[in-house]
Motif scaffolding. Structure first.
Motif, PDB file in Angstrom:
ATOM      1  N   ASN A 102       0.854  -1.179   0.000  1.00 33.01           N
ATOM      2  CA  ASN A 102       0.000   0.000   0.000  1.00 33.01           C
ATOM      3  C   ASN A 102       0.900   1.243   0.000  1.00 33.01           C
ATOM      4  O   ASN A 102       1.728   1.413  -0.894  1.00 33.01           O
ATOM      5  N   ASN A 148       9.611   2.924   4.987  1.00 33.30           N
ATOM      6  CA  ASN A 148       8.457   2.328   5.655  1.00 33.30           C
ATOM      7  C   ASN A 148       7.426   1.921   4.605  1.00 33.30           C
ATOM      8  O   ASN A 148       7.242   2.632   3.612  1.00 33.30           O
ATOM      9  N   GLY A 195       3.462  -0.288   4.062  1.00 33.75           N
ATOM     10  CA  GLY A 195       2.339  -1.097   4.498  1.00 33.75           C
ATOM     11  C   GLY A 195       2.183  -2.276   3.546  1.00 33.75           C
ATOM     12  O   GLY A 195       1.880  -2.067   2.373  1.00 33.75           O
ATOM     13  N   ARG A 203       0.869  -6.332   2.660  1.00 35.09           N
ATOM     14  CA  ARG A 203       0.065  -7.530   2.921  1.00 35.09           C
ATOM     15  C   ARG A 203       0.815  -8.714   2.346  1.00 35.09           C
ATOM     16  O   ARG A 203       1.186  -8.722   1.163  1.00 35.09           O
ATOM     17  N   GLU A 258      -2.862  -6.011   6.536  1.00 34.13           N
ATOM     18  CA  GLU A 258      -1.662  -5.233   6.246  1.00 34.13           C
ATOM     19  C   GLU A 258      -0.856  -5.012   7.526  1.00 34.13           C
ATOM     20  O   GLU A 258      -1.396  -4.768   8.596  1.00 34.13           O
ATOM     21  N   ASN A 267       2.908  -3.101   9.060  1.00 28.69           N
ATOM     22  CA  ASN A 267       3.852  -2.016   8.829  1.00 28.69           C
ATOM     23  C   ASN A 267       5.288  -2.541   8.945  1.00 28.69           C
ATOM     24  O   ASN A 267       5.630  -3.194   9.929  1.00 28.69           O
ATOM     25  N   TYR A 268       6.092  -2.248   7.950  1.00 34.26           N
ATOM     26  CA  TYR A 268       7.471  -2.726   7.943  1.00 34.26           C
ATOM     27  C   TYR A 268       8.433  -1.548   7.810  1.00 34.26           C
ATOM     28  O   TYR A 268       8.127  -0.544   7.153  1.00 34.26           O
TER      29      TYR A 268
END
Length: 121
Positions: A32, A96, A98, A100, A107, A109-110
């Motif tokens: 995303n 950063n 989002g 899935r 989703e 957060n990474y």
């Protein structure tokens, strides 16, 4: 497992340019929004720029007109072109996203590990 790996940081003189890259890899169904944050010593992490999956962008006021965020969805990669760099842009820059991992998985957060940008004459 998902990884975000940044690259492109380094030492640059004031007024110079750098291009950061951040590639997402691993088990990815969709990505995303993607974003760049930065954190200078003794300061809180701050948002620099964001880009949606459709390409809409938003910038923090200090970098407007100097930085450009873009993404290559085919490569799961986000970029940050930084021009007219100033001393105050020096920081560790973090990617950063989002992501899935599966269509039925929510989703998450990474974050990347960060890349150092040093602005010095």
């Amino acid at each position: 497992q998902v990884q975000l790996v940044e690259s492109g940081g380094g030492l640059v003189q004031p007024g110079g340019s750098l291009r950061l890259s951040c590639a997402a890899s691993g088990s990815i169904f969709s990505i995303n929004a993607m974003a760049w944050y930065r954190q200078a010593p003794g300061k809180q992490r701050e948002l620099v720029a964001t880009i949606t999956s459709g390409g809409s962008t938003n910038y923090a006021d200090p970098v407007k007109g100097r930085f450009t965020i873009s993404r290559d969805n085919a490569k799961n990669t986000v970029y940050l072109q930084m021009n007219s760099l100033k001393f105050e842009d020096a920081a560790v820059y973090y990617c950063n996203a989002g992501i899935r991992r599966r269509s039925w998985v929510a989703e998450a957060n990474y974050w990347g590990q960060g890349t150092q940008v040093t602005v010095s004459s």
